[in-house]
Design a protein around this motif. Structure first.
Motif, PDB file in Angstrom:
ATOM      1  N   LYS A   1       0.837  -1.205   0.000  1.00 19.05           N
ATOM      2  CA  LYS A   1       0.000   0.000   0.000  1.00 19.05           C
ATOM      3  C   LYS A   1       0.874   1.259   0.000  1.00 19.05           C
ATOM      4  CE  LYS A   1      -4.162  -1.830   2.219  1.00 19.05           C
ATOM      5  NZ  LYS A   1      -5.005  -1.834   3.431  1.00 19.05           N
ATOM      6  N   GLY A   2       0.526   2.182  -0.875  1.00 18.13           N
ATOM      7  CA  GLY A   2       1.290   3.413  -0.999  1.00 18.13           C
ATOM      8  C   GLY A   2       2.480   3.310  -1.933  1.00 18.13           C
ATOM      9  N   ARG A   3       2.819   2.092  -2.344  1.00 18.00           N
ATOM     10  CA  ARG A   3       3.953   1.895  -3.265  1.00 18.00           C
ATOM     11  C   ARG A   3       3.509   1.355  -4.625  1.00 18.00           C
ATOM     12  NH1 ARG A   3       7.787  -1.784  -2.210  1.00 18.00           N
ATOM     13  NH2 ARG A   3       6.415  -3.185  -1.017  1.00 18.00           N
ATOM     14  N   PHE A   4       2.505   0.481  -4.617  1.00 18.43           N
ATOM     15  CA  PHE A   4       2.034  -0.153  -5.850  1.00 18.43           C
ATOM     16  C   PHE A   4       0.672   0.420  -6.229  1.00 18.43           C
ATOM     17  CE2 PHE A   4       4.324  -4.544  -5.476  1.00 18.43           C
ATOM     18  CZ  PHE A   4       5.527  -3.887  -5.274  1.00 18.43           C
ATOM     19  N   THR A   5       0.420   0.492  -7.530  1.00 25.72           N
ATOM     20  CA  THR A   5      -0.879   0.923  -8.032  1.00 25.72           C
ATOM     21  C   THR A   5      -1.323  -0.001  -9.153  1.00 25.72           C
ATOM     22  OG1 THR A   5      -0.378   3.241  -7.531  1.00 25.72           O
ATOM     23  CG2 THR A   5      -2.208   2.804  -9.040  1.00 25.72           C
ATOM     24  N   ILE A   6      -2.495  -0.582  -8.995  1.00 24.87           N
ATOM     25  CA  ILE A   6      -3.075  -1.411 -10.047  1.00 24.87           C
ATOM     26  C   ILE A   6      -4.077  -0.568 -10.829  1.00 24.87           C
ATOM     27  CG2 ILE A   6      -4.927  -2.317  -8.562  1.00 24.87           C
ATOM     28  CD1 ILE A   6      -4.647  -4.994 -10.072  1.00 24.87           C
ATOM     29  N   SER A   7      -4.095  -0.777 -12.151  1.00 22.23           N
ATOM     30  CA  SER A   7      -5.041  -0.057 -13.001  1.00 22.23           C
ATOM     31  C   SER A   7      -5.392  -0.942 -14.187  1.00 22.23           C
ATOM     32  CB  SER A   7      -4.446   1.272 -13.475  1.00 22.23           C
ATOM     33  OG  SER A   7      -3.275   1.067 -14.246  1.00 22.23           O
ATOM     34  N   ARG A   8      -6.437  -0.568 -14.884  1.00 23.10           N
ATOM     35  CA  ARG A   8      -6.850  -1.340 -16.046  1.00 23.10           C
ATOM     36  C   ARG A   8      -7.270  -0.408 -17.162  1.00 23.10           C
ATOM     37  NH1 ARG A   8     -11.334  -5.230 -14.098  1.00 23.10           N
ATOM     38  NH2 ARG A   8     -11.463  -5.732 -16.321  1.00 23.10           N
ATOM     39  N   ASP A   9      -7.062  -0.869 -18.383  1.00 23.44           N
ATOM     40  CA  ASP A   9      -7.512  -0.170 -19.587  1.00 23.44           C
ATOM     41  C   ASP A   9      -8.364  -1.157 -20.368  1.00 23.44           C
ATOM     42  OD1 ASP A   9      -7.868   1.053 -22.052  1.00 23.44           O
ATOM     43  OD2 ASP A   9      -5.882   1.948 -22.059  1.00 23.44           O
ATOM     44  N   ASN A  10      -9.672  -1.029 -20.229  1.00 25.17           N
ATOM     45  CA  ASN A  10     -10.572  -1.990 -20.872  1.00 25.17           C
ATOM     46  C   ASN A  10     -10.509  -1.896 -22.396  1.00 25.17           C
ATOM     47  OD1 ASN A  10     -11.403  -2.988 -18.393  1.00 25.17           O
ATOM     48  ND2 ASN A  10     -13.221  -1.669 -18.300  1.00 25.17           N
ATOM     49  N   ALA A  11     -10.172  -0.735 -22.917  1.00 24.01           N
ATOM     50  CA  ALA A  11     -10.062  -0.579 -24.368  1.00 24.01           C
ATOM     51  C   ALA A  11      -8.868  -1.357 -24.927  1.00 24.01           C
ATOM     52  CB  ALA A  11      -9.941   0.890 -24.726  1.00 24.01           C
ATOM     53  N   LYS A  12      -7.857  -1.551 -24.077  1.00 26.86           N
ATOM     54  CA  LYS A  12      -6.653  -2.268 -24.503  1.00 26.86           C
ATOM     55  C   LYS A  12      -6.582  -3.681 -23.938  1.00 26.86           C
ATOM     56  CE  LYS A  12      -3.801   1.858 -25.120  1.00 26.86           C
ATOM     57  NZ  LYS A  12      -2.532   2.556 -24.742  1.00 26.86           N
ATOM     58  N   ASN A  13      -7.613  -4.079 -23.200  1.00 28.33           N
ATOM     59  CA  ASN A  13      -7.641  -5.418 -22.590  1.00 28.33           C
ATOM     60  C   ASN A  13      -6.376  -5.669 -21.758  1.00 28.33           C
ATOM     61  OD1 ASN A  13     -10.041  -5.792 -23.922  1.00 28.33           O
ATOM     62  ND2 ASN A  13      -9.319  -7.430 -25.249  1.00 28.33           N
ATOM     63  N   THR A  14      -5.986  -4.670 -21.011  1.00 35.10           N
ATOM     64  CA  THR A  14      -4.720  -4.739 -20.295  1.00 35.10           C
ATOM     65  C   THR A  14      -4.878  -4.248 -18.856  1.00 35.10           C
ATOM     66  OG1 THR A  14      -3.476  -4.391 -22.344  1.00 35.10           O
ATOM     67  CG2 THR A  14      -2.305  -3.986 -20.291  1.00 35.10           C
ATOM     68  N   VAL A  15      -4.209  -4.942 -17.959  1.00 38.31           N
ATOM     69  CA  VAL A  15      -4.125  -4.514 -16.567  1.00 38.31           C
ATOM     70  C   VAL A  15      -2.658  -4.227 -16.255  1.00 38.31           C
ATOM     71  CG1 VAL A  15      -3.941  -6.871 -15.678  1.00 38.31           C
ATOM     72  CG2 VAL A  15      -4.774  -5.042 -14.178  1.00 38.31           C
ATOM     73  N   TYR A  16      -2.439  -3.218 -15.414  1.00 36.28           N
ATOM     74  CA  TYR A  16      -1.092  -2.766 -15.102  1.00 36.28           C
ATOM     75  C   TYR A  16      -0.828  -2.845 -13.608  1.00 36.28           C
ATOM     76  CZ  TYR A  16      -1.731  -0.608 -19.708  1.00 36.28           C
ATOM     77  OH  TYR A  16      -2.000  -0.381 -21.035  1.00 36.28           O
TER      78      TYR A  16
END
Length: 115
Positions: free
Chosen positions: A64-79
């Motif tokens: 927590k505070g160091r990692f960030t999860i995100s997603r781009d549904n248009a690119k079918n990708t999670v980061y």
């Protein structure tokens, strides 16, 4: 056929950053909850970060505070953006896609934090 492919791993010094990506195919990406897991040598696989279809996110306390999860549904990708990396973050990182009917894993990408 469901396919998840992780990328972005590598060797980084303590305090450094990496951005992992997981590209999905064969699924309706926006309907899946997505997670990043990791497994260090001799340890069990653990959930690191999770993002629901709604965009809600969860993290284990140690990131927590160091990692960030995100997603781009248009690119079918999670980061997974990983900052302030520590040696204890060293592990193989896996992407998971989960719905009510199916769960799929990628082959993993190695992250090594060392000076």
């Amino acid at each position: 056929q469901v396919q998840l492919v992780e990328s972005g791993g590598g060797l980084v010094q303590p305090g450094g950053s990496l951005r992992l990506s997981c590209a999905a195919s064969g699924i309706t990406f926006s309907t899946y909850n997505m997670g990043w897991y990791r497994q260090a040598p001799g340890k069990q696989r653990e959930l690191v970060a999770y993002i629901f279809r709604s965009g809600t996110t969860n993290y284990i306390d140690s990131v927590k505070g160091r990692f960030t999860i995100s997603r781009d549904n248009a690119k079918n990708t999670v980061y997974l953006q990983m900052n302030s990396l520590k040696p204890e973050d060293t592990a193989v990182y896996y992407c998971n896609a989960a719905s009510n009917f199916r769960s799929a894993w990628g082959p993993g990408t190695q992250v090594t934090v060392s000076s």
